[in-house]
Scaffold this motif. Structure first.
Motif, PDB file in Angstrom:
ATOM      1  N   MET A   1       0.843  -1.177   0.000  1.00 23.41           N
ATOM      2  CA  MET A   1       0.000   0.000   0.000  1.00 23.41           C
ATOM      3  C   MET A   1       0.889   1.241   0.000  1.00 23.41           C
ATOM      4  O   MET A   1       1.917   1.288   0.642  1.00 23.41           O
ATOM      5  CB  MET A   1      -0.921  -0.011   1.212  1.00 23.41           C
ATOM      6  N   ALA A   2       0.486   2.254  -0.694  1.00 22.09           N
ATOM      7  CA  ALA A   2       1.246   3.499  -0.768  1.00 22.09           C
ATOM      8  C   ALA A   2       1.070   4.302   0.517  1.00 22.09           C
ATOM      9  O   ALA A   2       0.009   4.313   1.111  1.00 22.09           O
ATOM     10  CB  ALA A   2       0.777   4.333  -1.954  1.00 22.09           C
ATOM     11  N   THR A   3       2.144   4.934   0.918  1.00 18.42           N
ATOM     12  CA  THR A   3       2.090   5.798   2.095  1.00 18.42           C
ATOM     13  C   THR A   3       2.634   7.162   1.749  1.00 18.42           C
ATOM     14  O   THR A   3       3.478   7.295   0.871  1.00 18.42           O
ATOM     15  CB  THR A   3       2.915   5.216   3.267  1.00 18.42           C
ATOM     16  N   GLY A   7       8.300  14.103   4.467  1.00 24.35           N
ATOM     17  CA  GLY A   7       9.240  15.130   4.039  1.00 24.35           C
ATOM     18  C   GLY A   7       9.091  15.547   2.587  1.00 24.35           C
ATOM     19  O   GLY A   7       9.669  16.541   2.170  1.00 24.35           O
ATOM     20  N   PHE A   8       8.345  14.809   1.785  1.00 29.29           N
ATOM     21  CA  PHE A   8       8.238  15.088   0.360  1.00 29.29           C
ATOM     22  C   PHE A   8       6.776  15.097  -0.066  1.00 29.29           C
ATOM     23  O   PHE A   8       5.907  14.663   0.653  1.00 29.29           O
ATOM     24  CB  PHE A   8       8.993  14.021  -0.446  1.00 29.29           C
ATOM     25  N   SER A   9       6.549  15.551  -1.281  1.00 32.60           N
ATOM     26  CA  SER A   9       5.191  15.532  -1.818  1.00 32.60           C
ATOM     27  C   SER A   9       4.973  14.280  -2.660  1.00 32.60           C
ATOM     28  O   SER A   9       4.002  14.194  -3.382  1.00 32.60           O
ATOM     29  CB  SER A   9       4.945  16.788  -2.656  1.00 32.60           C
ATOM     30  N   ALA A  10       5.872  13.319  -2.575  1.00 34.02           N
ATOM     31  CA  ALA A  10       5.769  12.082  -3.348  1.00 34.02           C
ATOM     32  C   ALA A  10       5.200  10.965  -2.477  1.00 34.02           C
ATOM     33  O   ALA A  10       5.216  11.044  -1.260  1.00 34.02           O
ATOM     34  CB  ALA A  10       7.139  11.685  -3.874  1.00 34.02           C
ATOM     35  N   MET A  11       4.749   9.914  -3.136  1.00 34.36           N
ATOM     36  CA  MET A  11       4.269   8.724  -2.451  1.00 34.36           C
ATOM     37  C   MET A  11       5.425   7.731  -2.362  1.00 34.36           C
ATOM     38  O   MET A  11       6.249   7.656  -3.263  1.00 34.36           O
ATOM     39  CB  MET A  11       3.121   8.091  -3.230  1.00 34.36           C
ATOM     40  N   VAL A  12       5.483   6.962  -1.281  1.00 39.75           N
ATOM     41  CA  VAL A  12       6.490   5.920  -1.129  1.00 39.75           C
ATOM     42  C   VAL A  12       5.829   4.596  -1.456  1.00 39.75           C
ATOM     43  O   VAL A  12       4.840   4.215  -0.833  1.00 39.75           O
ATOM     44  CB  VAL A  12       7.065   5.910   0.303  1.00 39.75           C
ATOM     45  N   GLU A  13       6.350   3.906  -2.477  1.00 39.10           N
ATOM     46  CA  GLU A  13       5.795   2.635  -2.926  1.00 39.10           C
ATOM     47  C   GLU A  13       6.930   1.687  -3.262  1.00 39.10           C
ATOM     48  O   GLU A  13       8.058   2.114  -3.489  1.00 39.10           O
ATOM     49  CB  GLU A  13       4.924   2.823  -4.172  1.00 39.10           C
ATOM     50  N   LEU A  14       6.600   0.398  -3.348  1.00 38.37           N
ATOM     51  CA  LEU A  14       7.575  -0.601  -3.738  1.00 38.37           C
ATOM     52  C   LEU A  14       7.879  -0.466  -5.224  1.00 38.37           C
ATOM     53  O   LEU A  14       6.971  -0.434  -6.050  1.00 38.37           O
ATOM     54  CB  LEU A  14       7.052  -2.010  -3.442  1.00 38.37           C
ATOM     55  N   CYS A  15       9.157  -0.384  -5.554  1.00 39.24           N
ATOM     56  CA  CYS A  15       9.584  -0.362  -6.959  1.00 39.24           C
ATOM     57  C   CYS A  15      10.186  -1.724  -7.278  1.00 39.24           C
ATOM     58  O   CYS A  15      11.156  -2.142  -6.638  1.00 39.24           O
ATOM     59  CB  CYS A  15      10.622   0.737  -7.192  1.00 39.24           C
ATOM     60  N   ASN A  16       9.598  -2.434  -8.236  1.00 39.97           N
ATOM     61  CA  ASN A  16      10.096  -3.758  -8.607  1.00 39.97           C
ATOM     62  C   ASN A  16      11.475  -3.685  -9.236  1.00 39.97           C
ATOM     63  O   ASN A  16      12.276  -4.601  -9.090  1.00 39.97           O
ATOM     64  CB  ASN A  16       9.116  -4.456  -9.547  1.00 39.97           C
ATOM     65  N   GLU A  17      11.770  -2.624  -9.937  1.00 40.24           N
ATOM     66  CA  GLU A  17      13.077  -2.447 -10.584  1.00 40.24           C
ATOM     67  C   GLU A  17      14.168  -2.212  -9.536  1.00 40.24           C
ATOM     68  O   GLU A  17      15.231  -2.815  -9.596  1.00 40.24           O
ATOM     69  CB  GLU A  17      13.023  -1.283 -11.570  1.00 40.24           C
ATOM     70  N   CYS A  18      13.913  -1.338  -8.571  1.00 41.67           N
ATOM     71  CA  CYS A  18      14.882  -1.029  -7.513  1.00 41.67           C
ATOM     72  C   CYS A  18      14.921  -2.119  -6.434  1.00 41.67           C
ATOM     73  O   CYS A  18      15.924  -2.271  -5.743  1.00 41.67           O
ATOM     74  CB  CYS A  18      14.543   0.307  -6.844  1.00 41.67           C
ATOM     75  N   ARG A  20      13.059  -2.119  -3.709  1.00 38.12           N
ATOM     76  CA  ARG A  20      12.838  -1.515  -2.391  1.00 38.12           C
ATOM     77  C   ARG A  20      11.779  -0.427  -2.521  1.00 38.12           C
ATOM     78  O   ARG A  20      11.371  -0.084  -3.615  1.00 38.12           O
ATOM     79  CB  ARG A  20      14.130  -0.932  -1.833  1.00 38.12           C
ATOM     80  N   GLU A  21      11.363   0.118  -1.375  1.00 38.17           N
ATOM     81  CA  GLU A  21      10.408   1.224  -1.385  1.00 38.17           C
ATOM     82  C   GLU A  21      11.146   2.514  -1.731  1.00 38.17           C
ATOM     83  O   GLU A  21      12.188   2.820  -1.147  1.00 38.17           O
ATOM     84  CB  GLU A  21       9.713   1.350  -0.040  1.00 38.17           C
ATOM     85  N   THR A  22      10.601   3.246  -2.685  1.00 35.26           N
ATOM     86  CA  THR A  22      11.193   4.507  -3.128  1.00 35.26           C
ATOM     87  C   THR A  22      10.091   5.545  -3.321  1.00 35.26           C
ATOM     88  O   THR A  22       8.910   5.217  -3.375  1.00 35.26           O
ATOM     89  CB  THR A  22      11.951   4.338  -4.466  1.00 35.26           C
ATOM     90  N   SER A  23      10.482   6.796  -3.460  1.00 37.18           N
ATOM     91  CA  SER A  23       9.520   7.868  -3.746  1.00 37.18           C
ATOM     92  C   SER A  23       9.026   7.740  -5.179  1.00 37.18           C
ATOM     93  O   SER A  23       9.810   7.457  -6.092  1.00 37.18           O
ATOM     94  CB  SER A  23      10.179   9.234  -3.555  1.00 37.18           C
ATOM     95  N   HIS A  24       7.728   7.939  -5.346  1.00 31.09           N
ATOM     96  CA  HIS A  24       7.103   7.858  -6.670  1.00 31.09           C
ATOM     97  C   HIS A  24       6.241   9.095  -6.919  1.00 31.09           C
ATOM     98  O   HIS A  24       5.591   9.589  -5.999  1.00 31.09           O
ATOM     99  CB  HIS A  24       6.191   6.631  -6.768  1.00 31.09           C
ATOM    100  N   GLU A  25       6.246   9.561  -8.149  1.00 33.12           N
ATOM    101  CA  GLU A  25       5.263  10.551  -8.593  1.00 33.12           C
ATOM    102  C   GLU A  25       4.028   9.754  -8.989  1.00 33.12           C
ATOM    103  O   GLU A  25       4.139   8.760  -9.701  1.00 33.12           O
ATOM    104  CB  GLU A  25       5.779  11.326  -9.802  1.00 33.12           C
ATOM    105  N   VAL A  26       2.863  10.166  -8.534  1.00 33.43           N
ATOM    106  CA  VAL A  26       1.626   9.444  -8.821  1.00 33.43           C
ATOM    107  C   VAL A  26       0.637  10.400  -9.468  1.00 33.43           C
ATOM    108  O   VAL A  26       0.443  11.519  -8.997  1.00 33.43           O
ATOM    109  CB  VAL A  26       1.015   8.843  -7.533  1.00 33.43           C
ATOM    110  N   SER A  27       0.024   9.968 -10.570  1.00 32.75           N
ATOM    111  CA  SER A  27      -0.972  10.799 -11.251  1.00 32.75           C
ATOM    112  C   SER A  27      -2.066   9.907 -11.816  1.00 32.75           C
ATOM    113  O   SER A  27      -1.922   8.689 -11.878  1.00 32.75           O
ATOM    114  CB  SER A  27      -0.319  11.616 -12.379  1.00 32.75           C
ATOM    115  N   VAL A  28      -3.149  10.530 -12.221  1.00 30.37           N
ATOM    116  CA  VAL A  28      -4.244   9.837 -12.896  1.00 30.37           C
ATOM    117  C   VAL A  28      -4.364  10.448 -14.291  1.00 30.37           C
ATOM    118  O   VAL A  28      -4.425  11.664 -14.435  1.00 30.37           O
ATOM    119  CB  VAL A  28      -5.573   9.982 -12.128  1.00 30.37           C
ATOM    120  N   GLU A  29      -4.373   9.590 -15.297  1.00 28.05           N
ATOM    121  CA  GLU A  29      -4.495  10.038 -16.688  1.00 28.05           C
ATOM    122  C   GLU A  29      -5.725   9.398 -17.309  1.00 28.05           C
ATOM    123  O   GLU A  29      -6.049   8.254 -17.011  1.00 28.05           O
ATOM    124  CB  GLU A  29      -3.266   9.624 -17.500  1.00 28.05           C
TER     125      GLU A  29
END
Length: 66
Positions: A1-3, A7-18, A20-29
């Motif tokens: 689940m995203a949290t 400290g940032f305006s980004a969401m922290v989510e699991l990145c399959n490439e990295c 580990r959990e990293t900051s992500h930009e999240v948008s709806v298109e």
């Protein structure tokens, strides 16, 4: 689940490439799914788009799976 990272305006989510959990930009298109011009206006669907701020990997998920 995203949290929400405090400290940032980004969401922290699991990145399959990295791996580990990293900051992500999240948008709806709103994306058009039909290739036919006459049906394009009826085939728009919302997608949740996340982009890892560490490696740049982008992931898209259709939000309306009817």
């Amino acid at each position: 689940m995203a949290t929400k990272n405090q400290g940032f305006s980004a969401m922290v989510e699991l990145c399959n490439e990295c791996g580990r959990e990293t900051s992500h930009e999240v948008s709806v298109e709103i994306r058009t799914e039909s290739k036919k011009r006459e049906n394009a206006e009826f085939s728009r669907e919302p997608y949740r788009v996340t982009r890892c701020q560490s490696c740049g990997q982008e992931k898209c998920q259709r939000m309306n799976n009817a």
